[in-house]
Design an enzyme around this catalytic site. Structure first.
Site, mmCIF file in Angstrom:
data_model
loop_
_atom_site.group_PDB
_atom_site.id
_atom_site.type_symbol
_atom_site.label_atom_id
_atom_site.label_comp_id
_atom_site.label_asym_id
_atom_site.label_seq_id
_atom_site.Cartn_x
_atom_site.Cartn_y
_atom_site.Cartn_z
ATOM 1 C CB THR A 49 38.493 69.839 -32.205
ATOM 2 O OG1 THR A 49 39.564 70.503 -31.532
ATOM 3 C CG2 THR A 49 37.305 69.743 -31.260
ATOM 4 C CB SER A 70 30.901 61.988 -26.771
ATOM 5 O OG SER A 70 31.047 62.922 -27.839
ATOM 6 C CB THR A 108 36.020 58.574 -32.496
ATOM 7 O OG1 THR A 108 36.744 59.534 -31.715
ATOM 8 C CG2 THR A 108 34.682 59.168 -32.906
ATOM 9 C CE1 TYR A 150 35.667 70.289 -39.186
ATOM 10 C CE2 TYR A 150 37.255 71.876 -38.341
ATOM 11 C CZ TYR A 150 36.842 70.570 -38.506
ATOM 12 O OH TYR A 150 37.592 69.548 -38.000
ATOM 13 C CG HIS A 159 31.370 63.505 -33.217
ATOM 14 N ND1 HIS A 159 32.178 62.409 -33.317
ATOM 15 C CD2 HIS A 159 31.991 64.469 -33.942
ATOM 16 C CE1 HIS A 159 33.221 62.679 -34.083
ATOM 17 N NE2 HIS A 159 33.137 63.932 -34.468
ATOM 18 N N GLY A 192 30.156 67.684 -24.543
ATOM 19 C CA GLY A 192 28.969 68.184 -25.229
ATOM 20 C C GLY A 192 28.274 69.264 -24.416
ATOM 21 C CG LEU A 214 42.209 54.943 -34.207
ATOM 22 C CD1 LEU A 214 43.487 55.121 -35.022
ATOM 23 C CD2 LEU A 214 42.116 53.515 -33.677
ATOM 24 N NE ARG A 260 30.179 73.009 -32.111
ATOM 25 C CZ ARG A 260 29.606 71.831 -31.802
ATOM 26 N NH1 ARG A 260 29.584 71.401 -30.547
ATOM 27 N NH2 ARG A 260 29.063 71.090 -32.752
HETATM 28 C C1 LIG Z 1 35.427 71.479 -35.163
HETATM 29 C C2 LIG Z 1 35.274 70.155 -34.472
HETATM 30 C C3 LIG Z 1 36.053 69.085 -34.869
HETATM 31 C C4 LIG Z 1 35.922 67.854 -34.231
HETATM 32 N N1 LIG Z 1 36.752 66.834 -34.590
HETATM 33 C C5 LIG Z 1 36.672 65.660 -33.931
HETATM 34 C C6 LIG Z 1 37.576 64.611 -34.232
HETATM 35 O O1 LIG Z 1 38.462 64.752 -35.060
HETATM 36 N N2 LIG Z 1 37.425 63.441 -33.564
HETATM 37 C C7 LIG Z 1 36.453 63.255 -32.607
HETATM 38 O O2 LIG Z 1 36.356 62.176 -32.020
HETATM 39 N N3 LIG Z 1 35.601 64.249 -32.290
HETATM 40 C C8 LIG Z 1 35.696 65.435 -32.921
HETATM 41 N N4 LIG Z 1 34.855 66.445 -32.579
HETATM 42 C C9 LIG Z 1 33.889 66.251 -31.472
HETATM 43 C C10 LIG Z 1 34.524 66.651 -30.118
HETATM 44 O O3 LIG Z 1 35.539 65.750 -29.758
HETATM 45 C C11 LIG Z 1 33.507 66.681 -28.979
HETATM 46 O O4 LIG Z 1 32.844 65.444 -28.916
HETATM 47 C C12 LIG Z 1 32.493 67.808 -29.087
HETATM 48 O O5 LIG Z 1 33.049 68.958 -29.683
HETATM 49 C C13 LIG Z 1 31.982 68.156 -27.701
HETATM 50 O O6 LIG Z 1 31.007 69.149 -27.762
HETATM 51 P P1 LIG Z 1 31.298 70.713 -27.511
HETATM 52 O O7 LIG Z 1 31.894 71.229 -28.750
HETATM 53 O O8 LIG Z 1 29.930 71.244 -27.242
HETATM 54 O O9 LIG Z 1 32.222 70.842 -26.315
HETATM 55 C C14 LIG Z 1 34.965 67.682 -33.197
HETATM 56 C C15 LIG Z 1 34.178 68.771 -32.801
HETATM 57 C C16 LIG Z 1 34.334 69.997 -33.424
HETATM 58 C C17 LIG Z 1 33.487 71.145 -32.948
HETATM 59 C C1 LIG Z 2 32.694 63.353 -40.986
HETATM 60 C C2 LIG Z 2 33.774 62.383 -41.011
HETATM 61 C C3 LIG Z 2 35.054 62.623 -40.285
HETATM 62 C C4 LIG Z 2 35.039 63.701 -39.295
HETATM 63 C C5 LIG Z 2 36.383 63.927 -38.698
HETATM 64 C C6 LIG Z 2 36.478 65.180 -37.913
HETATM 65 C C7 LIG Z 2 35.387 65.230 -36.922
HETATM 66 O O1 LIG Z 2 35.222 64.319 -36.133
HETATM 67 C C8 LIG Z 2 34.469 66.347 -36.889
HETATM 68 O O2 LIG Z 2 34.622 67.295 -37.675
HETATM 69 O O3 LIG Z 2 33.539 66.321 -36.076
#
Ligand SMILES: Cc1cc2nc3c(=O)[nH]c(=O)nc-3n(C[C@H](O)[C@H](O)[C@H](O)COP(=O)(O)O)c2cc1C
Ligand SMILES: CCCCCCC(=O)C(=O)O
Length: 360
Positions: free
Chosen positions: A87, A255, A162, A33, A257, A289, A135, A312
């Site tokens: 995250t 981003s 997001t 995850y 994501h 990222g 959000l 991360r």
């Molecule tokens: C485990 C995990 C959970 C995440 N959950 C969310 C989230 O709930 N909402 C969101 O907008 N982005 C989420 N993201 C994306 C991060 O906000 C971010 O865009 C991304 O981790 C940046 O890259 P990096 O991990 O290389 O720093 C998640 C990323 C990870 C790794």
């Molecule tokens: C895949 C649908 C919702 C993701 C919510 C958490 C997240 O943004 C992530 O794990 O990345």
């Protein structure tokens, strides 16, 4: 959840050390995850790799005894430009969960995810540093309005919407591992949506709570009603960035994501210059990222970002050392940023322009 960590773990030295330490502590499902990206995970790798391909052009004969890493963001002066990206589900990584993250992030902005395993109001009641609320829009305008209102009333200094997740992407590691929240954990910020599962028989940490019909009209309503600055997250295209500024957002986060939604989109550092040009200084542009080194932070600033966020790496810190681990991960990046600034001959972030990047 029992905690397998020693009471006083040694703190690793680099972010990669933290990654190794964290991965050694987590089971395959939670590790997947954390680390996972969409499909074949090209974009996840590109995010980090493309930073390495940008070369620096250090300037000599500059007095670099005094360095200023501060950044102004939405009316707040931060000591450095390194924020915590939203995250989900921090209690999977450490028993202290989001409270530990908030304690470790005290000197900077922590963007609290909708998918948090702690209620935003509980965090805000104790957090020492500024919190923003992220959000994930759900297909229920009243619920969105109440959620945003609740977060702002509790103290959110900004709302991060997001935009890059109208539907879930291909997350193979989730399919293989079938990770779900253990009993006793929930997503309080998702309200009734937090109890939904894609298929009651299929275990999944995700919930069918996304709004595939979310458009500019819905974002404009959030901007009008939020009572706090709204920041758009998940932007790669210059034309989208221009539209978002016209809609009244107060900031844009470039981003993809962390490469977790749509594979083979470009690395964010490659998308940044186009967005910065389109925005033309009207609102701050941030980037996340692949930030793993202070030089990455400096390169993003030199290409026009006001600040960066880490996803991360903060979770590696949280897993390996709780609040201390999160704090140390940020400190490591900040220290490396200062070294990179001094070695490049720039004494403030405002002075870090594209001239410190090597052009052939
Ligand atoms: C485990 C995990 C959970 C995440 N959950 C969310 C989230 O709930 N909402 C969101 O907008 N982005 C989420 N993201 C994306 C991060 O906000 C971010 O865009 C991304 O981790 C940046 O890259 P990096 O991990 O290389 O720093 C998640 C990323 C990870 C790794
Ligand atoms: C895949 C649908 C919702 C993701 C919510 C958490 C997240 O943004 C992530 O794990 O990345």
């Amino acid at each position: 959840m029992s905690d397998p960590r020693p009471a006083d773990p040694p703190l690793p030295g680099t972010l990669r050390d933290y990654e190794r330490a964290a991965m050694a502590l987590l089971g395959d499902d939670v590790a997947g995850y954390l680390a996972g990206g969409a499909a074949d995970e090209h974009s996840t790798r590109w995010n980090a790799d493309r930073f390495a391909g940008i070369r620096l052009a250090p300037r000599v004969l500059t007095d670099v005894r005094d360095l200023d890493t501060s950044a102004d963001l939405l009316g707040t002066r931060l000591e450095h430009p390194i924020l915590l990206a939203p995250t989900g589900a921090h209690r999977l990584f450490h028993p202290g969960g989001e409270h530990a993250t908030a304690a470790g992030a005290a000197g900077t902005v922590y963007v609290v995810s909708s998918y948090s395993t702690t209620a935003f109001a509980d965090l805000a009641a104790q957090a020492a540093g500024p919190l923003w609320f992220q959000l994930n829009p759900v297909p229920d305008a009243d619920f969105v309005r109440e959620t945003v209102r609740g977060a702002v009333t509790a103290g959110a200094r900004a709302i991060v919407v997001t935009l890059d997740t109208p539907v879930a992407g291909t997350r193979d590691r989730q399919s293989w591992n079938g990770l779900d929240l253990p009993g006793g954990m929930s997503y309080p910020m998702l309200g009734g949506y937090g109890g939904l599962r894609p298929d009651p028989a299929a275990r999944s940490i995700y919930r069918p709570a996304l709004d595939a019909g979310f458009t500019a009209h819905d974002l404009a309503r959030i901007v009008a009603e939020a009572g706090a600055p709204v920041v758009a997250k998940g932007v790669l295209r210059a034309d989208d960035a221009a539209t978002l500024v016209d809609l009244g957002v107060a900031g844009i986060i470039v981003s993809n994501h962390g490469g977790r939604n749509l594979d083979t989109v470009p690395a964010t550092i490659d998308a940044l210059p186009g967005v910065v040009r389109a925005v033309g200084g009207r609102v701050p542009v941030l980037l996340d990222g692949g930030i793993r080194r202070g030089t990455d932070v400096l390169k993003a600033i030199a290409l026009g970002a006001r600040a960066v966020l880490v996803g991360r790496p903060a979770l590696w810190g949280l897993t390996a050392g709780g609040a201390d681990g999160v704090r140390h991960v940020i400190d490591v990046l900040r220290t490396e940023l200062e070294m990179a600034m001094a070695l490049c001959g720039v004494t403030s972030l405002g002075a870090a322009g594209s001239d410190i990047l090597w052009e052939e």
